[in-house]
Motif scaffolding. Structure first.
Motif, short mmCIF file in Angstrom:
data_model
loop_
_atom_site.label_atom_id
_atom_site.label_comp_id
_atom_site.label_asym_id
_atom_site.label_seq_id
_atom_site.Cartn_x
_atom_site.Cartn_y
_atom_site.Cartn_z
N SER A 21 0.81 -1.21 0.00
CA SER A 21 0.00 0.00 0.00
C SER A 21 0.85 1.27 0.00
O SER A 21 0.33 2.36 -0.13
N ARG A 22 2.15 1.11 0.14
CA ARG A 22 3.05 2.26 0.16
C ARG A 22 4.15 2.07 -0.88
O ARG A 22 4.71 0.99 -1.00
N PHE A 29 10.84 8.91 -3.77
CA PHE A 29 11.87 9.95 -3.87
C PHE A 29 12.81 9.66 -5.04
O PHE A 29 13.99 9.37 -4.84
N PRO A 30 12.28 9.74 -6.27
CA PRO A 30 13.14 9.46 -7.42
C PRO A 30 14.23 10.53 -7.57
O PRO A 30 14.17 11.60 -6.94
N ALA A 31 15.19 10.25 -8.42
CA ALA A 31 16.30 11.19 -8.64
C ALA A 31 15.78 12.57 -9.02
O ALA A 31 16.31 13.59 -8.55
N SER A 32 14.74 12.63 -9.84
CA SER A 32 14.20 13.93 -10.27
C SER A 32 13.69 14.73 -9.07
O SER A 32 13.91 15.95 -8.99
N PHE A 33 13.03 14.07 -8.13
CA PHE A 33 12.54 14.75 -6.92
C PHE A 33 13.71 15.25 -6.08
O PHE A 33 13.72 16.39 -5.62
N LYS A 82 7.83 15.59 7.69
CA LYS A 82 6.40 15.57 7.36
C LYS A 82 6.14 16.34 6.06
O LYS A 82 5.44 15.86 5.17
N THR A 83 6.72 17.51 5.92
CA THR A 83 6.52 18.33 4.73
C THR A 83 7.14 17.68 3.50
O THR A 83 6.54 17.68 2.43
N ASN A 89 4.62 12.49 -1.72
CA ASN A 89 3.37 11.76 -1.97
C ASN A 89 2.53 12.44 -3.04
O ASN A 89 1.97 11.78 -3.91
N ARG A 90 2.42 13.77 -2.97
CA ARG A 90 1.65 14.50 -3.99
C ARG A 90 2.26 14.30 -5.37
O ARG A 90 1.55 14.02 -6.34
N GLU A 91 3.57 14.45 -5.48
CA GLU A 91 4.23 14.28 -6.78
C GLU A 91 4.11 12.84 -7.27
O GLU A 91 3.92 12.60 -8.46
#
Length: 96
Positions: A21-22, A29-33, A82-83, A89-91
């Motif tokens: 589920s996760r 957190f991919p390289a682009s992020f 948290k931020t 998660n949004r991305e």
């Protein structure tokens, strides 16, 4: 970490069990992020820079705290875990 977990890890027998589920840390957190929000090319590199080690989100939850938040504040665009997690998660959801 229990003694059995440590022993399995040392013997190379421990397997990372991902919660279906996760998303994995690599997917979340991919390289682009990481390049967009920090000077690091990967989440692993970011962790190693702060002397943190985690293979799953559950591992991160065990280490997250004041030290981890300070590392995030210093090394990323985010003030705390948290931020950073909410943004990731949004991305991730947008990219599905």
């Amino acid at each position: 970490m229990s003694f059995d977990d440590l022993l399995k890890d040392l013997q190379g027998q421990k397997t990372i069990q991902e919660d279906p589920s996760r998303p994995s840390l690599e997917k979340l957190f991919p390289a682009s992020f990481m390049r967009k929000h920090s000077r690091f090319n990967s989440f692993r590199e970011f962790q190693e820079n702060g002397n943190f080690q985690a293979d799953t989100l559950q591992d991160i939850e065990k280490i997250s705290g004041e030290l981890f938040d300070r590392h995030i504040d210093r090394e990323t665009d985010f003030p705390n875990w948290k931020t950073m997690l909410e943004s990731a998660n949004r991305e991730f959801e947008r990219g599905k």
